[in-house]
Design an enzyme around this catalytic site. Sequence first.
Site, PDB file in Angstrom:
ATOM      1  N   THR A  51     -34.739  -5.393  34.900  1.00 38.65           N
ATOM      2  CA  THR A  51     -32.919  -6.039  34.158  1.00 38.65           C
ATOM      3  C   THR A  51     -32.259  -6.951  34.653  1.00 38.65           C
ATOM      4  O   THR A  51     -32.069  -8.016  34.648  1.00 38.65           O
ATOM      5  CB  THR A  51     -32.343  -4.384  34.439  1.00 38.65           C
ATOM      6  OG1 THR A  51     -32.445  -3.775  34.059  1.00 38.65           O
ATOM      7  CG2 THR A  51     -30.830  -5.182  33.519  1.00 38.65           C
TER       8      THR A  51
ATOM      9  N   LYS B  62     -40.410  -5.881  45.531  1.00 38.44           N
ATOM     10  CA  LYS B  62     -42.248  -6.525  45.426  1.00 38.44           C
ATOM     11  C   LYS B  62     -42.042  -7.364  44.828  1.00 38.44           C
ATOM     12  O   LYS B  62     -42.673  -8.578  44.235  1.00 38.44           O
ATOM     13  CB  LYS B  62     -42.764  -5.038  45.489  1.00 38.44           C
ATOM     14  CG  LYS B  62     -44.110  -5.304  46.502  1.00 38.44           C
ATOM     15  CD  LYS B  62     -44.408  -4.291  46.615  1.00 38.44           C
ATOM     16  CE  LYS B  62     -46.310  -4.740  47.331  1.00 38.44           C
ATOM     17  NZ  LYS B  62     -46.869  -3.255  48.055  1.00 38.44           N
TER      18      LYS B  62
ATOM     19  N   LYS C 263     -35.297   0.088  36.859  1.00 39.02           N
ATOM     20  CA  LYS C 263     -35.688  -0.967  36.820  1.00 39.02           C
ATOM     21  C   LYS C 263     -36.990  -0.810  35.851  1.00 39.02           C
ATOM     22  O   LYS C 263     -38.723  -1.180  36.613  1.00 39.02           O
ATOM     23  CB  LYS C 263     -36.770   0.704  37.896  1.00 39.02           C
ATOM     24  CG  LYS C 263     -35.859   1.196  38.920  1.00 39.02           C
ATOM     25  CD  LYS C 263     -34.703   0.782  39.324  1.00 39.02           C
ATOM     26  CE  LYS C 263     -34.774  -0.241  40.436  1.00 39.02           C
ATOM     27  NZ  LYS C 263     -33.267  -1.466  41.012  1.00 39.02           N
TER      28      LYS C 263
ATOM     29  N   SER D  49     -40.862   1.896  41.542  1.00 35.16           N
ATOM     30  CA  SER D  49     -39.384   0.973  41.923  1.00 35.16           C
ATOM     31  C   SER D  49     -38.483   2.093  42.202  1.00 35.16           C
ATOM     32  O   SER D  49     -37.859   1.379  42.567  1.00 35.16           O
ATOM     33  CB  SER D  49     -39.409   0.377  40.471  1.00 35.16           C
ATOM     34  OG  SER D  49     -38.488  -0.831  40.711  1.00 35.16           O
TER      35      SER D  49
ATOM     36  N   ARG E 284     -41.466  -1.490  30.365  1.00 30.47           N
ATOM     37  CA  ARG E 284     -41.664  -1.762  32.064  1.00 30.47           C
ATOM     38  C   ARG E 284     -42.945  -1.264  32.174  1.00 30.47           C
ATOM     39  O   ARG E 284     -42.303   0.496  31.781  1.00 30.47           O
ATOM     40  CB  ARG E 284     -41.064  -2.299  32.711  1.00 30.47           C
ATOM     41  CG  ARG E 284     -42.174  -2.739  34.458  1.00 30.47           C
ATOM     42  CD  ARG E 284     -41.158  -2.701  35.594  1.00 30.47           C
ATOM     43  NE  ARG E 284     -42.502  -3.137  36.629  1.00 30.47           N
ATOM     44  CZ  ARG E 284     -42.001  -2.919  38.489  1.00 30.47           C
ATOM     45  NH1 ARG E 284     -40.155  -2.604  38.483  1.00 30.47           N
ATOM     46  NH2 ARG E 284     -42.636  -3.758  38.998  1.00 30.47           N
TER      47      ARG E 284
ATOM     48  N   TYR F  66     -41.645  -6.665  30.699  1.00 33.13           N
ATOM     49  CA  TYR F  66     -42.392  -7.192  32.328  1.00 33.13           C
ATOM     50  C   TYR F  66     -43.639  -7.840  32.808  1.00 33.13           C
ATOM     51  O   TYR F  66     -43.112  -8.791  33.548  1.00 33.13           O
ATOM     52  CB  TYR F  66     -41.625  -6.166  32.700  1.00 33.13           C
ATOM     53  CG  TYR F  66     -41.510  -6.577  34.836  1.00 33.13           C
ATOM     54  CD1 TYR F  66     -40.519  -7.135  35.017  1.00 33.13           C
ATOM     55  CD2 TYR F  66     -42.644  -6.581  35.630  1.00 33.13           C
ATOM     56  CE1 TYR F  66     -41.364  -7.217  36.519  1.00 33.13           C
ATOM     57  CE2 TYR F  66     -42.863  -6.849  36.544  1.00 33.13           C
ATOM     58  CZ  TYR F  66     -41.533  -7.008  37.265  1.00 33.13           C
ATOM     59  OH  TYR F  66     -41.489  -7.349  38.476  1.00 33.13           O
TER      60      TYR F  66
ATOM     61  N   HIS G 191     -28.634   0.342  29.802  1.00 33.09           N
ATOM     62  CA  HIS G 191     -29.579   1.330  29.950  1.00 33.09           C
ATOM     63  C   HIS G 191     -29.900   2.309  28.748  1.00 33.09           C
ATOM     64  O   HIS G 191     -30.521   2.867  28.846  1.00 33.09           O
ATOM     65  CB  HIS G 191     -29.932   1.790  31.673  1.00 33.09           C
ATOM     66  CG  HIS G 191     -29.966   1.560  32.343  1.00 33.09           C
ATOM     67  ND1 HIS G 191     -31.038   0.323  32.340  1.00 33.09           N
ATOM     68  CD2 HIS G 191     -29.338   1.467  33.948  1.00 33.09           C
ATOM     69  CE1 HIS G 191     -30.693  -0.595  33.549  1.00 33.09           C
ATOM     70  NE2 HIS G 191     -29.850   0.028  34.473  1.00 33.09           N
TER      71      HIS G 191
END
Length: 328
Positions: A77, A293, A74, A167, A159, A226, A137
């Site tokens: 990626t 979003k 989240k 998220s 992020r 991010y 990950h």
Amino acid sequence: MEKEECSSAEVDNSAKDEFQELLQTLERQTNWDGQRLVKYEGFWLLELFFRPILSAQKYFKAKGTDVILSTMPKSGTTWLKALTFSIANRNAIPIDQSPLLTSNPHKVVPFLEFDLYWGQEDLDPERILDPRILSTHMPLEILPDSIREAGCRIIYLCRNPLDVFISNRLFLLENRFSEDAVLLELDEAFDRLCQGIHDCGPFWDHMLGYWNAHLKNPERVLFIKYEDLKEDILSNIKKIAEFIGSPFSPEEEKQGVVEQISRLCSFENLKNLEVNKSGNILGLVKNSSFFRKGEVGDWVNYLSPEMVERVKNIMESKFQGSGLIIKI
Ligand code: A3P
């Protein structure tokens, strides 16, 4: 029986036994949605993917030209996959014929641990387009040795942990990974985040591993955020291109190729593609759930000031002296 006389089925069984034995020795917990976690080399990993991770460690043969995209779940990626694929293949595939227009980015850039070593026999690592772009990950400490030995380039996308938390929570609500999955209450899940008990956690160690590797060897490990991609996508597209050894020529810049890639990979464009509005991955994850979003700071709608302060304090103490700053 002598070792060399073992049939492949017997070798297979002995590997299974070894795996089961190792599994028994590991500390266990549950993730925010009740999935089982095991603690391996200091990190909490989903038990479901533990075996594929060990297989990747053992069997993956990296090539020096491979590009490895690494993230916590989240962290963006999907965006990083779309961007890196488009940058790396811009001369081979015209942007208006990009496979991203008809396939979800996770189909275009496979995950090492989920796609290559989780029973996907049709995905032969040798048959992926060169340069191979693979994602993971896995924390740096758990990456297959061959990635380091081959000197692959690694792009880490980070992020802020509050947006990652929200998220992830909403993603788990959207995709139930098992019939009896029960999502923890927000407070309880948040408490686990702060204890580092979550998929790929502790988040601070995941981030620090790649951050320190970047400081040590910036030509091999790129560390991007991010939030910076959101603020200035064009210079970050150029940065990624330079990092993978394929900088944009002045002609390409004049023709607007950087802008075209940015538009192709934008949240609005990808979210509204037919392929990303429907369908799923492995029958488990809705394509649409990768595009919620796409904003910075959505946590403000869910978390109290006390919660935010708690994460700020954790980061202050964990990142002290490292030079890593994650803005909240
Ligand atoms: P939100 O849930 O905050 O919207 P991952 O790809 O690692 O699973 O991360 C998913 C997050 O990245 C989601 O965040 C998703 O909306 C966001 N995202 C996906 N594609 C994006 C894009 N092209 N641009 C910006 N954000 C994107």
